[in-house]
Enzyme design. Structure first.
Site, mmCIF file in Angstrom:
data_model
loop_
_atom_site.group_PDB
_atom_site.id
_atom_site.type_symbol
_atom_site.label_atom_id
_atom_site.label_comp_id
_atom_site.label_asym_id
_atom_site.label_seq_id
_atom_site.Cartn_x
_atom_site.Cartn_y
_atom_site.Cartn_z
ATOM 1 N N LYS A 60 -1.363 15.043 51.248
ATOM 2 C CA LYS A 60 -2.826 15.080 51.213
ATOM 3 C C LYS A 60 -3.256 14.289 49.974
ATOM 4 O O LYS A 60 -2.462 14.088 49.063
ATOM 5 C CB LYS A 60 -3.312 16.521 51.107
ATOM 6 C CG LYS A 60 -2.891 17.403 52.306
ATOM 7 C CD LYS A 60 -3.305 18.862 52.111
ATOM 8 C CE LYS A 60 -2.937 19.697 53.337
ATOM 9 N NZ LYS A 60 -3.283 21.140 53.145
ATOM 10 N N PHE A 112 -13.125 5.373 39.987
ATOM 11 C CA PHE A 112 -13.776 6.675 40.201
ATOM 12 C C PHE A 112 -14.814 6.661 41.314
ATOM 13 O O PHE A 112 -15.558 7.619 41.486
ATOM 14 C CB PHE A 112 -14.422 7.197 38.904
ATOM 15 C CG PHE A 112 -13.492 7.216 37.729
ATOM 16 C CD1 PHE A 112 -12.351 7.995 37.751
ATOM 17 C CD2 PHE A 112 -13.744 6.437 36.611
ATOM 18 C CE1 PHE A 112 -11.471 8.008 36.676
ATOM 19 C CE2 PHE A 112 -12.870 6.440 35.535
ATOM 20 C CZ PHE A 112 -11.740 7.222 35.566
ATOM 21 N N GLU A 141 -8.965 13.209 43.907
ATOM 22 C CA GLU A 141 -10.268 13.790 43.622
ATOM 23 C C GLU A 141 -10.278 15.303 43.447
ATOM 24 O O GLU A 141 -11.140 15.848 42.757
ATOM 25 C CB GLU A 141 -11.265 13.350 44.707
ATOM 26 C CG GLU A 141 -11.532 11.855 44.574
ATOM 27 C CD GLU A 141 -12.296 11.249 45.730
ATOM 28 O OE1 GLU A 141 -13.507 11.131 45.628
ATOM 29 O OE2 GLU A 141 -11.667 10.879 46.743
ATOM 30 N N GLN A 178 -3.050 12.276 38.262
ATOM 31 C CA GLN A 178 -4.320 12.373 39.001
ATOM 32 C C GLN A 178 -4.950 13.761 38.841
ATOM 33 O O GLN A 178 -6.151 13.891 38.608
ATOM 34 C CB GLN A 178 -4.101 12.061 40.479
ATOM 35 C CG GLN A 178 -3.830 10.592 40.755
ATOM 36 C CD GLN A 178 -4.961 9.707 40.271
ATOM 37 O OE1 GLN A 178 -6.119 9.895 40.638
ATOM 38 N NE2 GLN A 178 -4.656 8.751 39.418
ATOM 39 N N GLY A 218 -5.414 2.512 39.434
ATOM 40 C CA GLY A 218 -4.788 3.335 38.409
ATOM 41 C C GLY A 218 -4.086 4.532 39.015
ATOM 42 O O GLY A 218 -3.497 5.351 38.315
HETATM 43 MO MO1 MOS Z 1 -13.762 8.153 45.342
HETATM 44 S S1 MOS Z 1 -15.655 8.688 44.669
HETATM 45 O O1 MOS Z 1 -13.984 8.520 46.989
HETATM 46 O O2 MOS Z 1 -13.719 6.475 45.092
#
Ligand code: MOS
Length: 697
Positions: free
Chosen positions: A653, A236, A657, A590, A464
């Site tokens: 893309k 993360f 996130e 994701q 992951g």
């Molecule tokens: Mo993510 S916070 O760019 O590893």
């Protein structure tokens, strides 16, 4: 513009190749690395938030059977570089935050090391500390740049004049709290020195990045350091930039010659030693005409950093490009406090930075009596407002329309607090998402034919996300061979250089290098290579003629108990425009994972800093709530077909996130629609809702 690959393996729902090893327990994580005669390290942490270590009594620890060494700021080896103060472990007697490493014990077992660490007595010359962020502080400063290298402030036109002249304005302050990365696997390392060479099996999002930091700190030539990381139990962002733990592990291994050392942070230590999301205070200004078109948009952000190292989160960057408006301003101001060093957490910048703006847009929609989906569509820019460039592709409107259709938005009664079902207040909300298409530099891939299969080598990371699988898919299409004939090898600095897995840049960066390697391979060997034939490819520079972003629309339903204020989110639905999807199964994971983390951000996550002591008091998973299965209802992620020939040869893309971006605003907007209570501070807790419900008309 790149010629897009013909998708054969790309686009297929292939299962992750690392899955069987993981479910059978055969995937070796950093701490489990089999090494001979391992010793174990445990840090001693500062119990004051500011001051100086005046002495360390190690006698109690050293008397314990099985203790091999105790390190203190006075006895630890001197590092070659202390430039990065976060990594300068045990190099100074100064304490800059509570939880800082002020000692370490190395012992025969982890249990002995931990017990002995408790027996180390540290005395301090304590100084008054300052850990409270507020927008009214007189020591706020403008950093030189914001993460990673954006301008601190931007301005176009005159926001103040537009606000004064506007028919409708929104001017509100929104806040987001400290949030903490809590992957299942903590930060962990196994460090081994042998013959002047250092090997670290580290849980990291970038082996080369970790090696570079280690080499700098210890003054080592990169050829003498190897970092290995085939599997990561979640990252993360906290495992992106190296933190103090990996330095301590290597230092500890050098302190007990001949013994490899293992170090895993405890869950509680993660809250002060692995980075965290800075709290933000976001002052928003929107000015609009009755038709809903924005005349001005501004965000002024105040956030914190640590006194010893600056991290300036780019909270305002999403606002720079999101909507059309002739008058615009974004600013960032920091308070340097006696707190742990903040860092990356999934979508740093966008995740907190789309909370204020997307709730403000909902407030504007309500003031104007315009549907919030329609309001966003009316403010679509023709060109990127920040750069004036065209977008490589921008399908926010398609996401909003498809999301509204799938969610059942049509016919929604815009009035807040009027719908009840089974005694619960029910509402729906929407928010937009954005995430840049990032491409890192300096990544190289090698493709080698080994007789029956093609081996792709690049030191990339799979935290992951699915890299083991997706890089093989990309290579297969770039070579024009079946995906089963391709094997990817990643996660080792003995492999070619790869950038850190950050900013959702992995596929664009490593994938582009793989495609270049495949093209070079074809040029040299055609379609009939011989065993041992190999070629290399480097990631090229990005197309700089376009603004490149992924977009999304998030829809949420909230149900609120009017007597207790309890909030439930039975439905979340996201539609994303993220280019070509390389592997739908992994991409959905994701998106849904990001949305789940966004739900967590909306309702649960908050690091509570005790100003008296300067530490996060809820520093474990009992008290720091993250969304669990019982909190999750129906979460759906969909995507629109998007053809983008500018982003990279795959047309993809990043997807890691964007799923977290906008979710919290959608939930807050749904809670407002359900209750009429506008919660502008995350997380949205029942007491905040209940207080508002009490005063409801
Ligand atoms: Mo993510 S916070 O760019 O590893």
């Amino acid at each position: 513009m790149t010629g897009l690959l013909e998708p054969r393996a790309i686009g297929r729902e292939l299962p992750r190749r690392d899955g069987p090893a993981k479910v059978r327990g055969r995937a070796t994580y950093a701490y489990e690395t089999p090494v001979e005669h391992a010793a174990f390290a445990h840090p001693v942490q500062a119990t004051v938030a500011r001051g100086r270590v005046t002495g360390v009594d190690t006698s109690g620890a050293e008397a314990l059977d099985g203790v091999l060494a105790v390190l203190t700021p006075f006895t630890a080896e001197r590092l070659a570089s202390t430039e990065d103060a976060e990594l300068a472990v045990l190099q100074t007697d100064e304490v800059a935050f509570r939880g800082q490493i002020v000692g370490a014990v190395i012992a025969e077992t982890s249990e002995i090391a931990r017990e002995a660490a408790d027996l180390v007595t540290v005395s301090y010359d304590e100084a008054p500390h300052d850990v409270e962020l507020s927008a009214g502080r007189d020591d706020l400063y403008a950093p030189e740049k914001i993460n990673p290298a954006f301008p601190t402030d931007t301005a176009q036109g005159d926001v103040a004049a537009a606000m004064a002249a506007a028919e409708v304005t929104v001017e509100q302050t929104y806040t987001t709290p400290m949030q903490h990365n809590n992957p299942m696997e903590p930060h962990a390392s196994t460090a081994l020195w042998a013959d002047g060479h250092l090997t670290i099996w580290d849980s990291t999002q970038g082996v080369h990045h970790a090696r570079e930091a280690t080499c700098t700190v210890f003054g080592l030539d990169p050829v003498r350091v190897r970092v290995v990381c085939p599997y990561v139990g979640g990252g993360f962002g906290c495992k992106g930039n190296p933190h103090a733990g990996v330095v301590l592990a290597a230092m500890a291994a050098r302190a007990v010659p001949g013994r490899p050392v293992k170090l895993a942070l405890t869950r509680q230590q993660m809250f002060s030693l692995s980075g965290y999301r800075t709290p933000t205070i976001q002052r928003m200004q929107l000015a609009a005409g009755r038709d809903g078109r924005l005349d001005a948009i501004a965000i002024d952000v105040v956030e914190q950093t640590s006194r010893i190292k600056e991290f300036a989160e780019q909270t305002g960057t999403a606002t720079r490009t999101m909507y059309a408006a002739p008058n615009r301003r974004t600013t960032h101001r920091l308070a340097a406090l006696d707190v742990p060093v903040p860092s990356w957490m999934r979508a740093p910048g966008e995740a907190p930075g789309m909370f204020g703006p997307e709730v403000a847009m909902d407030e504007l929609a309500q003031l104007l009596d315009i549907d919030p989906v329609e309001l966003r569509i009316r403010n679509e820019p023709e060109l990127d407002p920040l750069t004036g460039k065209p977008y490589s592709s921008r399908n926010l409107v398609a996401c909003l329309r498809e999301g509204a259709e799938r969610f059942g938005w049509a016919g929604r009664d815009p009035r807040p607090g009027v719908r009840t079902e089974g005694g619960l207040l029910v509402g729906t909300g929407v928010a937009a998402s954005i995430y840049p298409v990032n491409r890192m530099t300096a990544s190289t891939a090698t493709i080698r034919y080994e007789g029956s299969r093609y081996v792709v080598e690049i030191g990339a990371a799979d935290l992951g996300t699915g890299t083991w699988t997706t890089l093989a898919q990309i290579a297969a299409d770039a070579l024009g061979v079946p995906v089963d004939d391709v094997e990817a090898r990643i996660g080792d600095t003995d492999l070619p250089m790869a950038s850190v897995a950050g900013g959702s840049s992995g596929m664009t960066t490593w994938g582009s290098a793989v495609v270049e390697a495949a093209r070079a391979f074809h040029d040299k060997f055609g379609h009939a290579p011989g065993p041992g034939d190999e070629a290399h490819g480097d990631v090229g520079p990005p197309d700089d003629g376009h603004a490149m972003y992924a977009f999304g629309a998030q829809f949420a339903e909230a149900r609120v108990d009017p007597d207790t204020g309890e909030i439930r989110v039975p439905r979340l639905l996201g539609v994303f425009a993220a280019g070509r999807i390389i592997n739908p199964r992994l991409a959905r994971s994701q998106f849904v994972g990001g949305m789940t983390m966004g739900l967590s951000m909306a309702l649960h996550e908050s690091g509570v800093l005790d100003p008296r002591f300067g530490h996060v008091v809820n520093h474990d998973l009992a008290d720091y709530h993250v969304t669990a299965c019982a909190d999750v209802g129906d979460i759906q992620a969909h995507w629109v077909v998007e053809h983008d020939p500018y982003v990279n040869a795959m047309g993809s893309k990043g997807v890691g996130e964007i799923g977290i971006v906008g979710t919290a605003a959608a939930v807050s907007n749904a809670v407002h629609h359900a209750t009429g209570v506008r919660v502008r501070d995350l997380p949205i807790t029942l007491d905040a809702v209940l207080a508002g419900l009490g005063s409801r008309v």
